[in-house]
Design a protein around this motif. Structure first.
Motif, short mmCIF file in Angstrom:
data_model
loop_
_atom_site.label_atom_id
_atom_site.label_comp_id
_atom_site.label_asym_id
_atom_site.label_seq_id
_atom_site.Cartn_x
_atom_site.Cartn_y
_atom_site.Cartn_z
N GLU A 37 -50.62 72.05 -38.81
CA GLU A 37 -50.34 73.41 -38.34
C GLU A 37 -51.63 74.17 -38.05
O GLU A 37 -51.70 74.93 -37.10
CB GLU A 37 -49.47 74.16 -39.33
CG GLU A 37 -48.02 73.71 -39.27
CD GLU A 37 -47.08 74.60 -40.06
OE1 GLU A 37 -47.41 75.78 -40.26
OE2 GLU A 37 -46.04 74.09 -40.46
N GLU A 42 -47.16 71.97 -34.30
CA GLU A 42 -45.93 72.31 -35.01
C GLU A 42 -45.01 71.09 -35.03
O GLU A 42 -45.34 70.04 -34.49
CB GLU A 42 -45.24 73.49 -34.32
CG GLU A 42 -46.10 74.74 -34.20
CD GLU A 42 -46.36 75.42 -35.53
OE1 GLU A 42 -45.53 75.27 -36.44
OE2 GLU A 42 -47.40 76.08 -35.65
N SER A 43 -43.84 71.25 -35.60
CA SER A 43 -42.92 70.11 -35.80
C SER A 43 -42.52 69.44 -34.48
O SER A 43 -42.44 68.22 -34.42
CB SER A 43 -41.69 70.55 -36.57
OG SER A 43 -41.02 71.58 -35.90
N LEU A 46 -45.27 67.21 -33.35
CA LEU A 46 -45.36 66.03 -34.21
C LEU A 46 -44.23 65.04 -33.93
O LEU A 46 -44.43 63.83 -34.01
CB LEU A 46 -45.40 66.43 -35.68
CG LEU A 46 -46.67 67.18 -36.10
CD1 LEU A 46 -46.56 67.64 -37.54
CD2 LEU A 46 -47.90 66.33 -35.89
N LEU A 47 -43.05 65.55 -33.58
CA LEU A 47 -41.96 64.64 -33.19
C LEU A 47 -42.33 63.87 -31.92
O LEU A 47 -42.08 62.67 -31.82
CB LEU A 47 -40.66 65.43 -32.97
CG LEU A 47 -39.93 65.87 -34.22
CD1 LEU A 47 -38.74 66.76 -33.85
CD2 LEU A 47 -39.46 64.67 -35.01
N ASP A 63 -38.64 60.30 -40.07
CA ASP A 63 -39.14 61.66 -39.84
C ASP A 63 -39.98 62.16 -41.02
O ASP A 63 -40.89 62.96 -40.85
CB ASP A 63 -37.99 62.63 -39.59
CG ASP A 63 -37.31 62.38 -38.26
OD1 ASP A 63 -37.92 61.71 -37.38
OD2 ASP A 63 -36.16 62.84 -38.10
N GLU A 64 -39.67 61.66 -42.23
CA GLU A 64 -40.38 62.10 -43.42
C GLU A 64 -41.86 61.77 -43.39
O GLU A 64 -42.65 62.40 -44.08
CB GLU A 64 -39.76 61.49 -44.69
CG GLU A 64 -38.38 62.00 -45.01
CD GLU A 64 -37.29 61.33 -44.18
OE1 GLU A 64 -37.42 60.14 -43.83
OE2 GLU A 64 -36.32 62.03 -43.88
N PHE A 66 -43.93 62.51 -41.28
CA PHE A 66 -44.68 63.68 -40.82
C PHE A 66 -44.57 64.86 -41.79
O PHE A 66 -45.48 65.66 -41.88
CB PHE A 66 -44.23 64.09 -39.42
CG PHE A 66 -44.62 63.06 -38.39
CD1 PHE A 66 -45.90 63.02 -37.90
CD2 PHE A 66 -43.71 62.11 -37.96
CE1 PHE A 66 -46.29 62.06 -36.99
CE2 PHE A 66 -44.08 61.16 -37.04
CZ PHE A 66 -45.37 61.11 -36.55
N THR A 67 -43.47 64.96 -42.50
CA THR A 67 -43.35 66.05 -43.47
C THR A 67 -44.13 65.75 -44.74
O THR A 67 -44.61 66.66 -45.40
CB THR A 67 -41.87 66.34 -43.82
OG1 THR A 67 -41.26 65.15 -44.31
CG2 THR A 67 -41.11 66.84 -42.60
N ARG A 70 -49.29 65.68 -44.04
CA ARG A 70 -49.57 66.88 -43.27
C ARG A 70 -50.98 66.95 -42.69
O ARG A 70 -51.35 67.93 -42.06
CB ARG A 70 -49.34 68.12 -44.14
CG ARG A 70 -47.91 68.26 -44.64
CD ARG A 70 -46.90 68.47 -43.53
NE ARG A 70 -47.32 69.56 -42.66
CZ ARG A 70 -46.95 69.70 -41.40
NH1 ARG A 70 -46.14 68.82 -40.86
NH2 ARG A 70 -47.36 70.70 -40.68
#
Length: 90
Positions: A37, A42-43, A46-47, A63-64, A66-67, A70
């Motif tokens: 960020e 942003e998300s 990253l997607l 997907d996790e 990327f969460t 960071r």
């Protein structure tokens, strides 16, 4: 799978191709431990980055990834760990 290792240079290239870079962000600087960020990603960006990594490396990422990762350093380590698991399973 076409490549065996994912590098910070690969990540920078994919980030730039997919989402570009904010005007005030120098991806050639010391970004390894900066939060995505803070770097302007942003998300959604990253997607897009995840999709590009999956296509280029012939893999499927949760997907996790990327969460839970960071920063560029932790993401590169996580992707390489995943690639290593795939290589040892083959």
């Amino acid at each position: 799978m076409s490549k065996q290792e994912f590098t910070i240079e690969d990540l920078k290239r994919i980030l730039l191709e997919g989402a570009g870079a904010d005007e005030g962000v120098d991806l050639d600087g010391d970004i390894l431990d900066a939060d995505f960020e803070e770097l302007g990603y942003e998300s959604l960006a990253l997607l897009e980055t995840g999709g590009r990594i999956e296509r280029e490396y012939g893999i499927s990422l949760d997907d996790e990834i990327f969460t839970e990762n960071r920063t560029p350093r932790s993401l590169v380590v996580a992707i390489n760990a995943y690639l290593g698991e795939l290589a040892s399973a083959a």
